[in-house]
Design an enzyme around this catalytic site. Structure first.
Site, PDB file in Angstrom:
ATOM      1  N   GLU A  41       0.869  -1.191  -0.152  1.00  0.00           N
ATOM      2  CA  GLU A  41      -0.014   0.074  -0.021  1.00  0.00           C
ATOM      3  C   GLU A  41       0.653   1.170  -0.015  1.00  0.00           C
ATOM      4  OE1 GLU A  41      -3.713   1.914   2.796  1.00  0.00           O
ATOM      5  OE2 GLU A  41      -2.054   0.450   3.472  1.00  0.00           O
ATOM      6  N   LYS A 123      -9.649   2.168  -2.178  1.00  0.00           N
ATOM      7  CA  LYS A 123      -9.877   1.699  -0.910  1.00  0.00           C
ATOM      8  C   LYS A 123     -11.050   2.257  -0.203  1.00  0.00           C
ATOM      9  CE  LYS A 123      -7.241   1.644   3.795  1.00  0.00           C
ATOM     10  NZ  LYS A 123      -5.857   1.915   4.237  1.00  0.00           N
ATOM     11  N   CYS A 158      -5.317  -3.148   3.137  1.00  0.00           N
ATOM     12  CA  CYS A 158      -5.065  -2.965   4.624  1.00  0.00           C
ATOM     13  C   CYS A 158      -6.207  -3.166   5.517  1.00  0.00           C
ATOM     14  CB  CYS A 158      -4.243  -1.753   4.782  1.00  0.00           C
ATOM     15  SG  CYS A 158      -3.157  -1.487   6.241  1.00  0.00           S
TER      16      CYS A 158
END
Length: 270
Positions: A41, A123, A158
Site C-alpha cells: 500500500e 480503498k 489494509c
C-alpha cells in the site's frame, strides 16, 4: 500459478528510490518464474508520509503506473501496483470513472502480463486512528473481481481486513484469491495475522497480504507479508525486512476445499 509478494523497503520523500525498488522487485519476481507480483500500500510515497500525498498524487495515466504497466508487459508478468495516491480530478479529465471528480484516493491497479489495466480498486475503509487518511482521501465505491491466471481475483487494502462483510461481498462475486496491499504498523502484529487468516478461513479462499517494510516518523511497518490457503494455512511468510515472498497457488484447490467443507453453502442471511 506462482504468486510473489514484494515486501518493499518504503522510504518517505523518496519517490524515485521507491519506484526503482518496485521495478527491481518486478524483475526479481519475473526471474523467479512468478506469474503475478503484488506491491504494498502507498509504496511510492509511504502511507504515513501524509504531507507527501498531494505532491505525490497522479492520475491513473501518470508516470508511476505507466512504468509498472510497461514492466508487466516487458517481463511478461501480471502486476498488482500496490496502491498509489490517485489524483481523482486528473483521472476524471482522462475519462476515468471516479467516485468524486475532486480530491485524492488510495488506489490499487491490477495489470495483466500484457500491461493492460484489469481492475482499479480504491480503498473503501479509510483509517482514522492516528492517521490523516480520512481527512485527505475519498473512499472507493466499486468492488471489482476479474478473471486472471485461472482465478477470480479481487483486491482490498489494509484496514479493509477489519470488515468481513466486504470479503463476503467479494465471495458473492466469485472471488477466490484476494490480494491485500497494506501498510500495517507495529505493534498490531496479532491483529495482522488473525484478521488475514480469518478472512481466508471464513471465505474458503486464498488471501495474500503484502505489507511494506520501513520506518516513518510515527510508525514502523511490521512486514510479515503472507499467503494463506483456503484452510487458513500459511503457505509462505516473511519477517519485517525487505524481501520477496513466493508461493504456488492453485485454483482447483479452492474448489476442492469448498466441496470438502461446504460452509459457504450453509450460510444464512440475516
Amino acid at each position: 500459478m506462482k504468486l510473489a509478494l514484494a515486501q518493499l523497503e518504503v522510504r518517505a520523500a523518496d519517490r524515485d528510490g521507491n519506484l526503482e525498488r518496485a521495478l527491481t522487485a518486478v524483475d526479481d519476481a519475473a526471474d523467479r518464474g512468478a506469474d503475478l507480483v503484488a506491491l504494498p500500500e502507498l509504496w511510492n510515497v509511504g502511507y504515513f508520509a501524509f504531507e507527501s500525498y498531494e505532491r505525490g498524487a497522479e492520475p491513473l495515466s501518470g508516470p508511476t503506473l505507466t512504468r509498472l504497466a510497461e514492466a508487466a508487459r516487458d517481463r511478461d508478468i501480471a502486476v498488482l501496483a500496490g496502491s498509489v495516491v490517485e489524483d481523482l480530478a486528473e483521472s476524471a479529465a482522462d475519462g476515468e470513472d471516479v467516485p468524486d471528480d475532486d480530491g485524492l484516493a488510495n488506489t490499487a491497479v491490477l495489470f495483466d502480463s500484457d500491461g493492460r489495466s484489469r481492475a482499479v480498486y480504491r480503498k473503501h475503509h479509510l483509517f482514522g486512528y492516528e492517521s490523516a487518511e480520512t481527512r485527505l482521501l475519498t473512499p472507493g465505491e466499486s468492488l471489482p473481481v476479474v478473471d486472471l491466471l485461472g482465478f477470480r481475483v479481487a483486491v482490498t487494502t489494509c484496514y479493509d481486513l477489519r470488515f468481513p462483510e466486504q470479503f463476503r461481498a467479494l465471495d458473492a462475486k466469485g472471488a477466490d484469491l484476494v490480494l491485500v496491499p497494506s501498510a500495517w504498523p507495529y505493534p498490531r502484529v496479532e491483529h495482522w495475522r488473525t484478521l488475514s487468516r480469518a478472512r481466508a478461513i471464513e471465505n474458503l479462499a486464498y488471501v495474500a497480504t503484502v505489507n511494506g517494510s520501513g520506518s516513518f516518523e510515527d510508525a514502523d511497518l511490521l512486514g510479515r507479508s503472507t499467503v494463506y490457503d483456503p484452510w487458513g494455512t500459511t503457505l509462505a511468510s516473511a519477517g519485517d525486512e525487505p524481501t520477496l515472498v513466493t508461493a504456488e497457488v492453485e485454483p482447483d484447490r479452492v474448489e476442492r476445499v469448498r466441496e470438502e467443507f461446504p460452509a459457504l453453502r450453509d450460510r444464512r442471511d440475516y
